[in-house]
Enzyme design. Structure first.
Site, mmCIF file in Angstrom:
data_model
loop_
_atom_site.group_PDB
_atom_site.id
_atom_site.type_symbol
_atom_site.label_atom_id
_atom_site.label_comp_id
_atom_site.label_asym_id
_atom_site.label_seq_id
_atom_site.Cartn_x
_atom_site.Cartn_y
_atom_site.Cartn_z
ATOM 1 N N LYS A 87 3.471 0.761 -8.631
ATOM 2 C CA LYS A 87 4.562 -0.139 -8.223
ATOM 3 C C LYS A 87 5.897 0.147 -8.897
ATOM 4 O O LYS A 87 6.757 -0.712 -9.014
ATOM 5 C CB LYS A 87 4.170 -1.613 -8.429
ATOM 6 N N GLY A 89 7.795 2.636 -7.695
ATOM 7 C CA GLY A 89 8.597 3.359 -6.714
ATOM 8 C C GLY A 89 7.931 4.635 -6.232
ATOM 9 O O GLY A 89 8.601 5.548 -5.721
ATOM 10 N N THR A 90 6.607 4.692 -6.359
ATOM 11 C CA THR A 90 5.850 5.897 -5.975
ATOM 12 C C THR A 90 6.133 6.317 -4.528
ATOM 13 O O THR A 90 6.438 7.491 -4.255
ATOM 14 C CB THR A 90 4.326 5.616 -6.099
ATOM 15 N N THR A 91 6.021 5.351 -3.613
ATOM 16 C CA THR A 91 6.158 5.661 -2.187
ATOM 17 C C THR A 91 7.545 6.235 -1.902
ATOM 18 O O THR A 91 7.695 7.224 -1.165
ATOM 19 C CB THR A 91 5.969 4.367 -1.358
ATOM 20 N N TRP A 92 8.537 5.638 -2.500
ATOM 21 C CA TRP A 92 9.936 6.076 -2.331
ATOM 22 C C TRP A 92 10.111 7.506 -2.840
ATOM 23 O O TRP A 92 10.649 8.377 -2.146
ATOM 24 C CB TRP A 92 10.828 5.101 -3.107
ATOM 25 N N HIS A 150 -1.185 8.391 -11.015
ATOM 26 C CA HIS A 150 -0.814 7.402 -12.032
ATOM 27 C C HIS A 150 -1.415 7.795 -13.392
ATOM 28 O O HIS A 150 -1.578 6.948 -14.262
ATOM 29 C CB HIS A 150 -1.325 6.014 -11.645
ATOM 30 N N ARG A 178 10.112 1.961 -13.854
ATOM 31 C CA ARG A 178 10.884 0.851 -13.298
ATOM 32 C C ARG A 178 10.884 -0.294 -14.301
ATOM 33 O O ARG A 178 9.953 -0.400 -15.126
ATOM 34 C CB ARG A 178 10.182 0.413 -11.997
ATOM 35 N N SER A 186 5.978 -6.716 -8.491
ATOM 36 C CA SER A 186 5.552 -5.947 -7.334
ATOM 37 C C SER A 186 4.019 -5.804 -7.317
ATOM 38 O O SER A 186 3.376 -5.955 -6.283
ATOM 39 C CB SER A 186 6.228 -4.574 -7.370
ATOM 40 N N ARG A 322 7.707 -4.031 0.324
ATOM 41 C CA ARG A 322 7.890 -5.500 0.265
ATOM 42 C C ARG A 322 9.359 -5.801 0.488
ATOM 43 O O ARG A 322 9.769 -6.148 1.564
ATOM 44 C CB ARG A 322 7.368 -6.032 -1.074
HETATM 45 P P1 PAP Z 1 2.134 2.622 -5.551
HETATM 46 O O1 PAP Z 1 2.436 3.019 -6.951
HETATM 47 O O2 PAP Z 1 0.918 1.762 -5.417
HETATM 48 O O3 PAP Z 1 2.105 3.764 -4.573
HETATM 49 P P2 PAP Z 1 4.875 1.874 -5.126
HETATM 50 O O4 PAP Z 1 5.343 2.638 -3.964
HETATM 51 O O5 PAP Z 1 5.296 2.312 -6.474
HETATM 52 O O6 PAP Z 1 3.299 1.679 -5.047
HETATM 53 O O7 PAP Z 1 5.325 0.372 -5.018
HETATM 54 C C1 PAP Z 1 5.886 -0.253 -3.930
HETATM 55 C C2 PAP Z 1 7.214 -0.783 -4.388
HETATM 56 O O8 PAP Z 1 8.212 0.179 -4.116
HETATM 57 C C3 PAP Z 1 7.578 -2.036 -3.632
HETATM 58 O O9 PAP Z 1 8.431 -2.794 -4.495
HETATM 59 P P3 PAP Z 1 8.640 -4.364 -4.324
HETATM 60 O O10 PAP Z 1 7.280 -4.980 -4.303
HETATM 61 O O11 PAP Z 1 9.430 -4.785 -5.507
HETATM 62 O O12 PAP Z 1 9.380 -4.562 -3.056
HETATM 63 C C4 PAP Z 1 8.315 -1.439 -2.463
HETATM 64 O O13 PAP Z 1 9.123 -2.339 -1.767
HETATM 65 C C5 PAP Z 1 9.129 -0.366 -3.165
HETATM 66 N N1 PAP Z 1 9.577 0.663 -2.239
HETATM 67 C C6 PAP Z 1 8.860 1.315 -1.294
HETATM 68 N N2 PAP Z 1 9.620 2.175 -0.633
HETATM 69 C C7 PAP Z 1 10.871 2.050 -1.140
HETATM 70 C C8 PAP Z 1 12.125 2.678 -0.845
HETATM 71 N N3 PAP Z 1 12.235 3.577 0.118
HETATM 72 N N4 PAP Z 1 13.201 2.324 -1.584
HETATM 73 C C9 PAP Z 1 13.099 1.405 -2.567
HETATM 74 N N5 PAP Z 1 11.950 0.783 -2.888
HETATM 75 C C10 PAP Z 1 10.849 1.101 -2.188
#
Ligand code: PAP
Length: 356
Positions: A87, A89-92, A150, A178, A186, A322
């Site tokens: 959580k 910002g992995t996906t980003w 991770h 983060r 998150s 989210r």
């Molecule tokens: P993971 O480590 O399980 O893969 P990860 O992608 O780090 O998850 O966490 C998702 C968070 O990144 C979410 O944060 P939030 O709950 O505070 O909203 C998600 O919204 C955020 N996220 C996903 N994609 C993006 C993006 N393109 N830009 C900014 N934040 C993002």
């Protein structure tokens, strides 16, 4: 053989980090129920149970992936490993790395860009979920293998952390972290989405994922104790921070908040680190801006592939998007919770030069 399996959650010292860097991984470990039962066990946040191994806590799937990685992963030139605490910002960052490293083959504005057809997690697989037989086969059409994970740095095999004799490095590590309160917030929401989704689908809990909701109070308690995946989070961050200072060509330390506030500068920094700086021609055609736009929350979260379906059984793709805001922790946590996390963070990072 040296293990640090009974490492105490709130006790990472400079000495222990140095020790950890010389940790030998036990090549004879066989992942099994019997082996799991020999490890300390505790409740997790996204998992019903987590297990402590080499000083950190893991779910069953991530532990299996880690043992496979320690025993079977062989890096190649141009490999990139993205490491995060869940959580952060992995996906980003997976999307950014993919777009950046494949920009010659796939123009970011291409309507058929892979990031418009598949989730970032399908294009940049988690090491935790990848079988050794797939380490190569998943990347047959690509020169750069990009993995996410991770895993704490002490748990990575030497083949990843060590450099060649000439000082060159065959796999670069990008570490993204983060704000701790935002990461926790998150994670708390994600854990409850999993609970929801599993109940809805009557999904067999084969991944060991949580099957019922978790309260804010309980999640907070477990997070502070560090028994969530890759926890204690502070220890994971600190080890990568130190490594990034010692070996800036090997480990790039990045922050979610900086990516938000100055995406262009951070993208250029990342591209330079990976040996793929933007050329004057690319600058002229605003490639940096195009990649930033493609990977932005607004653009990614609207795509059908990211808003429906599930790449991981029982976990909806949309739960990775989210709202992507900075400062959410202050909204969800009580003032006491926020103060406690701030205090732990301050205590843990004291003297390291790291501020989050
Ligand atoms: P993971 O480590 O399980 O893969 P990860 O992608 O780090 O998850 O966490 C998702 C968070 O990144 C979410 O944060 P939030 O709950 O505070 O909203 C998600 O919204 C955020 N996220 C996903 N994609 C993006 C993006 N393109 N830009 C900014 N934040 C993002």
């Amino acid at each position: 053989m040296h293990y640090i399996s009974h490492f105490f959650a709130f006790n990472v010292t400079q000495q222990s980090i140095m020790e950890a860097k010389t940790t030998e991984h036990d090549e004879t470990v066989v992942y099994s129920e019997e082996w799991l039962s020999s490890l300390p066990k505790a409740k997790g946040i996204t998992e019903d149970n987590t297990y402590q191994y080499q000083g950190f806590w893991f779910g069953t799937i991530s532990l299996q992936g880690l043992i496979d990685c320690q025993q079977h992963f062989r890096p190649r030139q141009n490999d990139v490993l993205l490491v995060t605490a869940p959580k952060s910002g992995t996906t980003w960052m997976k999307a950014i790395l993919y777009a950046l490293l494949h920009r010659q083959k796939y123009h970011p504005q291409d309507a058929h860009h892979p990031l418009r057809q598949k989730t970032p997690h399908q294009l940049v697989p988690f090491m935790e979920l990848t079988k050794p037989s797939e380490y190569d086969s998943l990347f047959l059409d690509s020169t750069s293998r990009i993995f996410g994970c991770h895993f704490p740095i002490r748990c990575l095999p030497k083949s990843i952390t060590e450099e060649d004799d000439d000082g060159s490095t065959n796999i670069k590590i990008v570490y993204l972290c983060r704000d701790i309160k935002d990461t926790f917030t998150s994670l708390f929401h994600f854990a409850n989405k999993i609970g929801d989704c599993l109940t809805r689908l009557h999904y067999e809990p084969a991944l060991g994922l949580r099957s019922s909701p978790v309260s804010l109070e309980e999640a907070f308690h477990l997070f502070c104790k560090g028994t969530n995946v890759a926890g204690p989070i502070w220890d994971q961050i600190l080890e990568y921070w130190k490594e990034s200072l010692e070996r800036p060509n090997k480990v790039l330390f990045m922050r979610y908040e900086e990516l938000k506030s100055e995406p262009h500068a951070q993208l250029r920094r990342l591209a330079r680190f990976l040996g793929r700086p933007f050329s004057p021609e690319e600058e002229l055609m605003e490639m940096v801006d195009q990649i930033t736009s493609l990977c932005s929350f607004g653009s990614m979260s609207k795509l059908q592939v990211n808003s429906t379906g599930h790449f991981l059984p029982g976990v909806s793709n949309s739960s990775y998007f989210r709202n992507g805001q900075v400062g959410e922790g202050n909204k969800w946590l009580t003032p006491e919770m926020a103060a406690k996390l701030d205090q732990i963070t301050q205590d843990k990072f004291r003297g390291s030069g790291l501020k989050l």
